[in-house]
Design an enzyme around this catalytic site. Sequence first.
Site, PDB file in Angstrom:
ATOM      1  N   SER A  58      28.599 -56.301  -2.303  1.00  0.00           N
ATOM      2  CA  SER A  58      28.801 -56.420  -3.223  1.00  0.00           C
ATOM      3  C   SER A  58      29.248 -55.741  -4.380  1.00  0.00           C
ATOM      4  O   SER A  58      30.258 -54.662  -4.089  1.00  0.00           O
ATOM      5  CB  SER A  58      27.184 -55.917  -4.187  1.00  0.00           C
ATOM      6  OG  SER A  58      27.581 -54.740  -3.765  1.00  0.00           O
ATOM      7  N   TYR A 102      24.781 -36.549  -4.331  1.00  0.00           N
ATOM      8  CA  TYR A 102      25.522 -37.607  -4.494  1.00  0.00           C
ATOM      9  C   TYR A 102      27.167 -37.300  -4.952  1.00  0.00           C
ATOM     10  O   TYR A 102      28.018 -36.743  -4.490  1.00  0.00           O
ATOM     11  CB  TYR A 102      25.272 -38.068  -5.260  1.00  0.00           C
ATOM     12  CG  TYR A 102      26.490 -39.616  -6.103  1.00  0.00           C
ATOM     13  CD1 TYR A 102      26.350 -40.427  -4.901  1.00  0.00           C
ATOM     14  CD2 TYR A 102      27.601 -39.948  -7.348  1.00  0.00           C
ATOM     15  CE1 TYR A 102      27.601 -41.212  -5.196  1.00  0.00           C
ATOM     16  CE2 TYR A 102      28.148 -40.514  -7.330  1.00  0.00           C
ATOM     17  CZ  TYR A 102      28.190 -41.512  -6.205  1.00  0.00           C
ATOM     18  OH  TYR A 102      28.996 -42.386  -6.772  1.00  0.00           O
ATOM     19  N   ARG A 110      19.855 -49.212  -8.474  1.00  0.00           N
ATOM     20  CA  ARG A 110      19.921 -49.584  -9.798  1.00  0.00           C
ATOM     21  C   ARG A 110      18.148 -50.392  -9.126  1.00  0.00           C
ATOM     22  O   ARG A 110      17.334 -51.431  -9.968  1.00  0.00           O
ATOM     23  CB  ARG A 110      20.343 -51.298  -9.154  1.00  0.00           C
ATOM     24  CG  ARG A 110      20.865 -51.980 -11.212  1.00  0.00           C
ATOM     25  CD  ARG A 110      22.459 -52.279 -10.764  1.00  0.00           C
ATOM     26  NE  ARG A 110      22.267 -53.425  -9.702  1.00  0.00           N
ATOM     27  CZ  ARG A 110      23.465 -53.493  -8.741  1.00  0.00           C
ATOM     28  NH1 ARG A 110      24.637 -52.527  -9.219  1.00  0.00           N
ATOM     29  NH2 ARG A 110      23.686 -54.150  -8.538  1.00  0.00           N
TER      30      ARG A 110
HETATM   31  P1  NAD Z   1      27.225 -50.838  -4.523  1.00  0.00           P
HETATM   32  O1  NAD Z   1      25.695 -50.288  -4.522  1.00  0.00           O
HETATM   33  O2  NAD Z   1      26.624 -52.782  -5.306  1.00  0.00           O
HETATM   34  O3  NAD Z   1      27.705 -51.360  -3.476  1.00  0.00           O
HETATM   35  C1  NAD Z   1      28.093 -50.710  -2.668  1.00  0.00           C
HETATM   36  C2  NAD Z   1      28.006 -51.876  -1.001  1.00  0.00           C
HETATM   37  O4  NAD Z   1      27.545 -50.664   0.241  1.00  0.00           O
HETATM   38  C3  NAD Z   1      26.212 -52.442  -0.915  1.00  0.00           C
HETATM   39  O5  NAD Z   1      26.695 -53.991  -0.246  1.00  0.00           O
HETATM   40  C4  NAD Z   1      25.955 -51.817   0.019  1.00  0.00           C
HETATM   41  O6  NAD Z   1      24.437 -52.742   0.379  1.00  0.00           O
HETATM   42  C5  NAD Z   1      26.497 -51.198   1.081  1.00  0.00           C
HETATM   43  N1  NAD Z   1      25.938 -50.007   1.517  1.00  0.00           N
HETATM   44  C6  NAD Z   1      25.231 -49.289   1.481  1.00  0.00           C
HETATM   45  N2  NAD Z   1      25.012 -48.342   2.092  1.00  0.00           N
HETATM   46  C7  NAD Z   1      25.213 -48.882   3.541  1.00  0.00           C
HETATM   47  C8  NAD Z   1      25.021 -48.420   5.042  1.00  0.00           C
HETATM   48  N3  NAD Z   1      24.669 -47.651   5.462  1.00  0.00           N
HETATM   49  N4  NAD Z   1      25.806 -50.136   5.817  1.00  0.00           N
HETATM   50  C9  NAD Z   1      26.419 -50.608   4.865  1.00  0.00           C
HETATM   51  N5  NAD Z   1      26.569 -50.702   4.156  1.00  0.00           N
HETATM   52  C10 NAD Z   1      26.200 -49.852   3.196  1.00  0.00           C
HETATM   53  O7  NAD Z   1      27.358 -49.797  -5.696  1.00  0.00           O
HETATM   54  P2  NAD Z   1      28.875 -49.721  -6.833  1.00  0.00           P
HETATM   55  O8  NAD Z   1      29.097 -49.779  -8.081  1.00  0.00           O
HETATM   56  O9  NAD Z   1      29.852 -51.118  -5.626  1.00  0.00           O
HETATM   57  O10 NAD Z   1      29.495 -48.929  -5.941  1.00  0.00           O
HETATM   58  C11 NAD Z   1      30.994 -48.814  -5.111  1.00  0.00           C
HETATM   59  C12 NAD Z   1      31.137 -47.367  -4.469  1.00  0.00           C
HETATM   60  O11 NAD Z   1      31.799 -46.987  -6.310  1.00  0.00           O
HETATM   61  C13 NAD Z   1      30.099 -46.473  -4.338  1.00  0.00           C
HETATM   62  O12 NAD Z   1      31.187 -45.500  -3.333  1.00  0.00           O
HETATM   63  C14 NAD Z   1      29.768 -45.753  -5.695  1.00  0.00           C
HETATM   64  O13 NAD Z   1      29.399 -44.236  -5.005  1.00  0.00           O
HETATM   65  C15 NAD Z   1      30.952 -45.550  -5.562  1.00  0.00           C
HETATM   66  N6  NAD Z   1      30.435 -45.683  -7.447  1.00  0.00           N
HETATM   67  C16 NAD Z   1      30.120 -45.891  -8.206  1.00  0.00           C
HETATM   68  C17 NAD Z   1      30.287 -46.233  -9.318  1.00  0.00           C
HETATM   69  C18 NAD Z   1      28.937 -47.102 -10.561  1.00  0.00           C
HETATM   70  O14 NAD Z   1      28.792 -46.339 -11.766  1.00  0.00           O
HETATM   71  N7  NAD Z   1      28.456 -47.587  -9.995  1.00  0.00           N
HETATM   72  C19 NAD Z   1      30.716 -45.135 -10.357  1.00  0.00           C
HETATM   73  C20 NAD Z   1      31.911 -44.326  -9.577  1.00  0.00           C
HETATM   74  C21 NAD Z   1      31.696 -43.900  -7.423  1.00  0.00           C
END
Ligand code: NAD
Length: 260
Positions: A20, A161, A202
């Site tokens: 995702s 975090y 979320r």
């Molecule tokens: P997301 O939740 O849509 O995607 C994260 C994915 O990681 C998910 O599909 C989830 O199932 C998977 N995941 C989580 N824990 C897991 C585990 N233990 N084993 C296997 N899979 C696992 O979130 P995103 O927004 O796409 O975030 C992706 C990256 O970007 C993350 O590292 C997040 O910290 C970073 N990030 C996000 C934002 C934001 O605003 N969304 C901002 C800065 C950084």
Amino acid sequence: MNPREARFSDRVVLITGAASGLGLATARRFAGEGAHLVLVDWAADALDSAVAVISSAGTKVIGIEGDVSKAETAQRAVSAAVEAFGRIDVLFNNAGIDPLTARSLVETTEEQWDSIFGVNLKSFFLFVRETIPVMKANGGGAIVNTASSAGMKASSQEAAYGISKAAVIALTRALARDFSGDGIRTNAICPGFLEAMTSDRRAGVPEEQLRARSAKASQLVPMGREGTYDEVAQAVLFLASDESSYTSGASLLMDGGWIA
Ligand code: NAD
């Protein structure tokens, strides 16, 4: 195929957290530029549909279901990549969680601390440890790690975090020092507010609160909006490609000017 589309032709890209958000957007971009993919996630249904959608366009894709914070998952994913494709050219360490209830360190439970560091940091170590010998054997590669603006500037109410993301920036620099000489470049991306919060954050949050977060982001960010997953994905592809051939150990901030 124009030269840009050919940047990843027949290259093998392994992505964690690929079912995702940012991982999926990046997988689509790599597929569009000719890569073969290994997608890792623990969300089985979302992973299956990501594999189905991307492979229907002709890309070779393997889905590996598992918890990225476990060594066994990293071993299984890297073995599958080597067995199917014989190499790994790009590792995108991206899985991350940001539990809403882990606010200040006083409000963070030991279990939350362990799971945040397990996914956001330890998984990066585990995947790197398995992948680097494979990259070395093939003469090099590129690693991109998802950190965050929260690793550069402390954000309120998400202490663990932010600390985990600061550690990702340090891990990126350590890898650049140790392996750039082997032709393995390592860089990090540091997104600010993106179009959606991480899925664990979320979950269960009312639509109204999500809209409030969006409005707050628009006020704080000089560009007046959140970033899209696809905007960040394009930077990941740049750092993974030969276009960034002299860049290693960098952390690229993508926050619409927020913390400037
Ligand atoms: P997301 O939740 O849509 O995607 C994260 C994915 O990681 C998910 O599909 C989830 O199932 C998977 N995941 C989580 N824990 C897991 C585990 N233990 N084993 C296997 N899979 C696992 O979130 P995103 O927004 O796409 O975030 C992706 C990256 O970007 C993350 O590292 C997040 O910290 C970073 N990030 C996000 C934002 C934001 O605003 N969304 C901002 C800065 C950084």
